[in-house]
Enzyme design. Structure first.
Site, mmCIF file in Angstrom:
data_model
loop_
_atom_site.group_PDB
_atom_site.id
_atom_site.type_symbol
_atom_site.label_atom_id
_atom_site.label_comp_id
_atom_site.label_asym_id
_atom_site.label_seq_id
_atom_site.Cartn_x
_atom_site.Cartn_y
_atom_site.Cartn_z
ATOM 1 N N LYS A 186 0.831 -1.205 0.000
ATOM 2 C CA LYS A 186 0.000 0.000 0.000
ATOM 3 C C LYS A 186 0.875 1.268 0.000
ATOM 4 C CE LYS A 186 -3.860 -2.299 2.409
ATOM 5 N NZ LYS A 186 -4.827 -2.138 3.539
ATOM 6 N N TYR A 190 -12.269 -1.672 -3.310
ATOM 7 C CA TYR A 190 -12.781 -1.868 -1.950
ATOM 8 C C TYR A 190 -14.307 -1.707 -1.884
ATOM 9 C CZ TYR A 190 -8.297 -2.332 0.492
ATOM 10 O OH TYR A 190 -7.091 -2.776 0.978
ATOM 11 N N PHE A 239 -15.412 4.213 7.445
ATOM 12 C CA PHE A 239 -14.029 4.561 7.077
ATOM 13 C C PHE A 239 -13.784 4.548 5.563
ATOM 14 C CE2 PHE A 239 -13.910 -0.056 8.126
ATOM 15 C CZ PHE A 239 -13.407 -0.572 6.933
ATOM 16 N N ARG A 254 -2.114 -14.208 4.456
ATOM 17 C CA ARG A 254 -2.843 -13.530 5.544
ATOM 18 C C ARG A 254 -2.087 -13.699 6.869
ATOM 19 N NH1 ARG A 254 -7.069 -10.115 4.316
ATOM 20 N NH2 ARG A 254 -7.884 -10.593 6.370
ATOM 21 N N THR A 275 -5.502 -6.917 10.888
ATOM 22 C CA THR A 275 -5.747 -5.601 10.260
ATOM 23 C C THR A 275 -5.178 -4.474 11.119
ATOM 24 O OG1 THR A 275 -7.819 -6.541 9.419
ATOM 25 C CG2 THR A 275 -7.573 -4.143 9.293
ATOM 26 N N ARG A 317 2.551 -6.464 9.266
ATOM 27 C CA ARG A 317 1.844 -5.309 9.852
ATOM 28 C C ARG A 317 2.427 -4.943 11.208
ATOM 29 N NH1 ARG A 317 -4.201 -6.936 7.649
ATOM 30 N NH2 ARG A 317 -4.173 -5.600 5.801
ATOM 31 N N ASN A 342 -1.822 0.208 7.038
ATOM 32 C CA ASN A 342 -1.334 -1.099 7.493
ATOM 33 C C ASN A 342 -0.546 -1.841 6.412
ATOM 34 O OD1 ASN A 342 -3.415 -1.894 5.892
ATOM 35 N ND2 ASN A 342 -4.636 -2.825 7.497
ATOM 36 N N HIS A 373 -1.936 -5.520 1.607
ATOM 37 C CA HIS A 373 -3.231 -6.175 1.396
ATOM 38 C C HIS A 373 -2.988 -7.618 0.975
ATOM 39 C CE1 HIS A 373 -7.251 -7.021 -0.183
ATOM 40 N NE2 HIS A 373 -6.634 -7.596 -1.209
ATOM 41 N N GLU A 397 -9.728 -10.254 -7.569
ATOM 42 C CA GLU A 397 -8.773 -9.157 -7.340
ATOM 43 C C GLU A 397 -7.606 -9.225 -8.330
ATOM 44 O OE1 GLU A 397 -7.777 -9.221 -3.180
ATOM 45 O OE2 GLU A 397 -9.782 -8.548 -2.592
HETATM 46 P P1 GDP Z 1 -7.891 -6.582 5.814
HETATM 47 O O1 GDP Z 1 -8.524 -7.719 5.041
HETATM 48 O O2 GDP Z 1 -7.099 -7.045 7.013
HETATM 49 O O3 GDP Z 1 -7.083 -5.640 4.931
HETATM 50 O O4 GDP Z 1 -9.072 -5.708 6.460
HETATM 51 P P2 GDP Z 1 -10.510 -5.233 5.925
HETATM 52 O O5 GDP Z 1 -10.891 -5.914 4.637
HETATM 53 O O6 GDP Z 1 -11.454 -5.341 7.078
HETATM 54 O O7 GDP Z 1 -10.303 -3.677 5.637
HETATM 55 C C1 GDP Z 1 -9.707 -3.221 4.444
HETATM 56 C C2 GDP Z 1 -8.773 -2.086 4.775
HETATM 57 O O8 GDP Z 1 -9.528 -0.968 5.257
HETATM 58 C C3 GDP Z 1 -7.780 -2.361 5.909
HETATM 59 O O9 GDP Z 1 -6.656 -3.107 5.503
HETATM 60 C C4 GDP Z 1 -7.411 -0.960 6.348
HETATM 61 O O10 GDP Z 1 -6.477 -0.329 5.447
HETATM 62 C C5 GDP Z 1 -8.773 -0.238 6.227
HETATM 63 N N1 GDP Z 1 -9.508 -0.293 7.498
HETATM 64 C C6 GDP Z 1 -10.066 -1.373 8.100
HETATM 65 N N2 GDP Z 1 -10.682 -1.028 9.247
HETATM 66 C C7 GDP Z 1 -10.518 0.315 9.381
HETATM 67 C C8 GDP Z 1 -10.954 1.270 10.363
HETATM 68 O O11 GDP Z 1 -11.610 0.952 11.359
HETATM 69 N N3 GDP Z 1 -10.581 2.582 10.125
HETATM 70 C C9 GDP Z 1 -9.873 2.966 9.024
HETATM 71 N N4 GDP Z 1 -9.565 4.282 8.868
HETATM 72 N N5 GDP Z 1 -9.459 2.091 8.078
HETATM 73 C C10 GDP Z 1 -9.777 0.793 8.257
#
Ligand code: GDP
Length: 140
Positions: free
Chosen positions: A11, A51, A59, A87, A93, A104, A114, A117, A128
């Protein structure tokens, strides 16, 4: 065990912090083969499309802004069980919850920024990969 493919994105924060080389090295140490790779500056529309599952989340606007704020590296990885293994290497996350030694935990600065992805299932991986790569850019 038959090989799988998955999509990873280094990222904008990972690229800006200079973590690209370290992260690719970690992939290769795990014997994830790099099958395709490109550097891109995503438009807000491309980031929002990628996304789209999160479009109702509070968010989402911040996530779209972040993912289009700088160049990213998109990578197709191949190995047995690579979806789950990537993963695991990424960690949770929220970097505060991420296990010791995960990408991370090492490099992320917040739940948003973070660093990396990884597709969360084989079905997401397939979609994807095709979001960023055409068939002609992917080896057999
Ligand atoms: P991942 O699969 O671990 O990447 O997590 P998710 O699919 O739940 O979320 C996608 C991405 O959205 C995350 O990797 C973060 O960059 C962002 N994200 C997730 N949760 C939050 C949150 O609570 N706040 C903010 N600002 N960004 C978030």
């Amino acid at each position: 065990m038959s090989p799988q493919r998955t999509l990873s994105i280094i990222k904008p924060d990972g690229v800006a912090q200079g973590n690209v080389g370290d992260i690719l090295k970690r992939f290769e140490e795990k014997e994830f083969q790099i099958k395709a790779l490109k550097m891109l500056l995503l438009s807000p529309q491309q980031a929002a499309g990628f996304y789209a599952v999160h479009r109702e989340r509070s968010f989402f606007p911040d996530l779209v802004r972040y993912m289009s704020s700088g160049t990213v590296v998109v990578v197709v990885l191949e190995a047995p069980e690579v979806v789950a293994r990537l993963r695991e290497l990424m960690g949770a996350t929220d970097p505060k919850q991420a296990a010791e030694g995960t990408l991370r935990r090492l490099y992320a600065t917040s739940i948003e920024k973070n660093v990396v992805h990884g597709s969360d299932s084989r079905e997401s991986a397939r979609k994807e990969i095709h979001y960023f790569f055409s068939d002609s850019e992917l080896p057999e």
